[in-house]
Scaffold this active site. Sequence first.
Site, PDB file in Angstrom:
ATOM      1  N   SER A 123       0.826  -1.212   0.000  1.00  0.00           N
ATOM      2  CA  SER A 123       0.000   0.000   0.000  1.00  0.00           C
ATOM      3  C   SER A 123       0.853   1.250   0.000  1.00  0.00           C
ATOM      4  O   SER A 123       0.392   2.315  -0.385  1.00  0.00           O
ATOM      5  CB  SER A 123      -0.866   0.044   1.258  1.00  0.00           C
ATOM      6  OG  SER A 123      -1.628  -1.106   1.380  1.00  0.00           O
ATOM      7  N   HIS A 144      -1.272  -2.649  -7.238  1.00  0.00           N
ATOM      8  CA  HIS A 144      -1.977  -2.387  -5.981  1.00  0.00           C
ATOM      9  C   HIS A 144      -3.471  -2.693  -6.075  1.00  0.00           C
ATOM     10  O   HIS A 144      -4.234  -1.936  -6.675  1.00  0.00           O
ATOM     11  CB  HIS A 144      -1.745  -0.914  -5.595  1.00  0.00           C
ATOM     12  CG  HIS A 144      -2.274  -0.564  -4.247  1.00  0.00           C
ATOM     13  ND1 HIS A 144      -2.871   0.635  -3.966  1.00  0.00           N
ATOM     14  CD2 HIS A 144      -2.306  -1.271  -3.084  1.00  0.00           C
ATOM     15  CE1 HIS A 144      -3.235   0.655  -2.703  1.00  0.00           C
ATOM     16  NE2 HIS A 144      -2.910  -0.488  -2.150  1.00  0.00           N
ATOM     17  N   GLU A 156      -4.157  -0.348  -9.111  1.00  0.00           N
ATOM     18  CA  GLU A 156      -3.220   0.690  -9.541  1.00  0.00           C
ATOM     19  C   GLU A 156      -1.929   0.035 -10.040  1.00  0.00           C
ATOM     20  O   GLU A 156      -1.337  -0.785  -9.329  1.00  0.00           O
ATOM     21  CB  GLU A 156      -2.910   1.631  -8.375  1.00  0.00           C
ATOM     22  CG  GLU A 156      -4.128   2.448  -7.947  1.00  0.00           C
ATOM     23  CD  GLU A 156      -3.903   3.259  -6.669  1.00  0.00           C
ATOM     24  OE1 GLU A 156      -4.651   4.215  -6.453  1.00  0.00           O
ATOM     25  OE2 GLU A 156      -2.993   2.923  -5.883  1.00  0.00           O
ATOM     26  N   ASN A 195      -5.219   6.044  -2.415  1.00  0.00           N
ATOM     27  CA  ASN A 195      -4.912   6.156  -0.982  1.00  0.00           C
ATOM     28  C   ASN A 195      -4.408   7.545  -0.608  1.00  0.00           C
ATOM     29  O   ASN A 195      -4.569   7.995   0.521  1.00  0.00           O
ATOM     30  CB  ASN A 195      -3.893   5.101  -0.553  1.00  0.00           C
ATOM     31  CG  ASN A 195      -4.570   3.769  -0.303  1.00  0.00           C
ATOM     32  OD1 ASN A 195      -5.792   3.685  -0.286  1.00  0.00           O
ATOM     33  ND2 ASN A 195      -3.790   2.728  -0.123  1.00  0.00           N
TER      34      ASN A 195
HETATM   35  N1  LIG Z   1      -5.329  -4.818   4.012  1.00  0.00           N
HETATM   36  C1  LIG Z   1      -5.613  -4.033   2.997  1.00  0.00           C
HETATM   37  O1  LIG Z   1      -6.687  -3.445   2.916  1.00  0.00           O
HETATM   38  C2  LIG Z   1      -4.623  -3.835   1.887  1.00  0.00           C
HETATM   39  C3  LIG Z   1      -5.050  -3.236   0.687  1.00  0.00           C
HETATM   40  C4  LIG Z   1      -4.141  -3.092  -0.359  1.00  0.00           C
HETATM   41  C5  LIG Z   1      -2.814  -3.513  -0.193  1.00  0.00           C
HETATM   42  N2  LIG Z   1      -2.438  -4.081   0.990  1.00  0.00           N
HETATM   43  C6  LIG Z   1      -1.044  -4.536   1.105  1.00  0.00           C
HETATM   44  O2  LIG Z   1      -1.037  -5.932   0.932  1.00  0.00           O
HETATM   45  C7  LIG Z   1       0.004  -6.510   1.724  1.00  0.00           C
HETATM   46  C8  LIG Z   1      -0.616  -7.555   2.652  1.00  0.00           C
HETATM   47  O3  LIG Z   1      -1.559  -6.934   3.485  1.00  0.00           O
HETATM   48  P1  LIG Z   1      -2.640  -7.810   4.275  1.00  0.00           P
HETATM   49  O4  LIG Z   1      -3.633  -6.851   4.819  1.00  0.00           O
HETATM   50  O5  LIG Z   1      -3.082  -8.950   3.430  1.00  0.00           O
HETATM   51  O6  LIG Z   1      -1.744  -8.360   5.487  1.00  0.00           O
HETATM   52  P2  LIG Z   1      -2.040  -9.612   6.440  1.00  0.00           P
HETATM   53  O7  LIG Z   1      -1.312  -9.324   7.702  1.00  0.00           O
HETATM   54  O8  LIG Z   1      -3.492  -9.919   6.494  1.00  0.00           O
HETATM   55  O9  LIG Z   1      -1.322 -10.811   5.668  1.00  0.00           O
HETATM   56  C9  LIG Z   1       0.064 -10.845   5.466  1.00  0.00           C
HETATM   57  C10 LIG Z   1       0.508 -12.283   5.335  1.00  0.00           C
HETATM   58  O10 LIG Z   1       1.901 -12.306   5.036  1.00  0.00           O
HETATM   59  C11 LIG Z   1       2.416 -13.479   5.634  1.00  0.00           C
HETATM   60  N3  LIG Z   1       3.870 -13.393   5.672  1.00  0.00           N
HETATM   61  C12 LIG Z   1       4.675 -12.774   6.561  1.00  0.00           C
HETATM   62  N4  LIG Z   1       5.961 -12.948   6.213  1.00  0.00           N
HETATM   63  C13 LIG Z   1       5.963 -13.686   5.073  1.00  0.00           C
HETATM   64  C14 LIG Z   1       6.984 -14.205   4.218  1.00  0.00           C
HETATM   65  N5  LIG Z   1       8.280 -13.999   4.471  1.00  0.00           N
HETATM   66  N6  LIG Z   1       6.627 -14.937   3.137  1.00  0.00           N
HETATM   67  C15 LIG Z   1       5.315 -15.163   2.880  1.00  0.00           C
HETATM   68  N7  LIG Z   1       4.303 -14.706   3.638  1.00  0.00           N
HETATM   69  C16 LIG Z   1       4.632 -13.972   4.716  1.00  0.00           C
HETATM   70  C17 LIG Z   1       1.750 -13.535   6.990  1.00  0.00           C
HETATM   71  O11 LIG Z   1       1.825 -14.826   7.537  1.00  0.00           O
HETATM   72  C18 LIG Z   1       0.325 -13.112   6.626  1.00  0.00           C
HETATM   73  O12 LIG Z   1      -0.494 -14.225   6.335  1.00  0.00           O
HETATM   74  C19 LIG Z   1       0.682  -5.355   2.466  1.00  0.00           C
HETATM   75  O13 LIG Z   1       1.827  -4.973   1.760  1.00  0.00           O
HETATM   76  C20 LIG Z   1      -0.363  -4.257   2.425  1.00  0.00           C
HETATM   77  O14 LIG Z   1       0.215  -2.987   2.415  1.00  0.00           O
HETATM   78  C21 LIG Z   1      -3.301  -4.263   2.017  1.00  0.00           C
END
Ligand SMILES: NC(=O)c1ccc[n+]([C@@H]2O[C@H](COP(=O)([O-])OP(=O)(O)OC[C@H]3O[C@@H](n4cnc5c(N)ncnc54)[C@H](O)[C@@H]3O)[C@@H](O)[C@H]2O)c1
Length: 290
Positions: A123, A144, A156, A195
Amino acid sequence: MNIDDVKNICVVGAGNMGHQISLHCAIKGFNTVCTDISEDQLKKAESFVDSYLPGRVKKGKMTEDEAKAARSRIRFTSDLKDAAKDSDYVIEAAIEVLALKRKVFADLDKIAPPHAILATNSSAIVSSRIADVTNRKDKVLNLHFFNPALVMKLVEVVQGPHVSDETTKISMDLCRRLDKVSVHVKKEVKGFLLNRILLRIFEEAEWMLEMDVASVEDIDKACVFGAGHPMGPFTLMDLTGLDLAYTMGLESFRETGDPAQLPKPHLVEHFVKGEFGQKTGKGWYDYTKK
Ligand SMILES: NC(=O)c1ccc[n+]([C@@H]2O[C@H](COP(=O)([O-])OP(=O)(O)OC[C@H]3O[C@@H](n4cnc5c(N)ncnc54)[C@H](O)[C@@H]3O)[C@@H](O)[C@H]2O)c1
């Protein structure tokens, strides 16, 4: 390379975003492998797939054959090597920590075939802060998705200065094949496009709460009923994760040194209690009562 060469997708991270991105890719016809370091998350992701697909059939949104085909196209593994070795396109959706993402990309660069594009769903972390750990900088970009990824149409495609036009084009074409609406973000600006706008709203909403101008409920109501937003900023934060909002605030402070970017006291209170929003049952709102 062109979009017709993209058949196998690897999604790194099976959390909030990763499990839905991978399922969406499988539904849209791509062979998809979803990987995570947590077996528990992988189990959760797999059981989500096993309840989501029959649910779509029941609702008449998908035929039984389509659901079966989608199920056969997705698999889960905690072995990154196994997940990425045959990939044409990788979407990283692991936790929002720069050092971790750099390590994942360095590993992916060694494992994935040389033609594979490596995208991050981050993000806030621009791909130029990650690309230098690889030997394919021109193929590393931000792709994104928005939450929930199965539903939200926008993606994006962020073209940093190191990203080739070919990588950008394939990524935009991939979005079309995924039935998403892509926008081409031509510069690596903080917050990308949407965002950047939403963060101003979040920030102002949090300041108003800190100043005790209005309650969480009333700030949300104002945005929904006055501005026509589908949900208020606090409800949206509960959906996207307060842990993410907290981490983004910290990353932003580290980047700018501006204390105004630090997570605000109410957000910190929820964070330290482990109240991350819908995924933990409590955040700005209490979902255990519903
Ligand atoms: N939550 C949102 O609304 C949203 C929206 C757009 C983008 N994002 C981005 O997406 C990404 C994930 O966000 P999320 O909300 O799904 O997080 P989350 O915490 O729900 O999930 C992250 C996952 O990554 C795993 N993880 C940690 N280290 C790891 C590794 N070395 N290899 C593989 N997996 C690993 C964790 O076990 C977890 O299951 C982030 O970069 C975030 O910025 C999130």
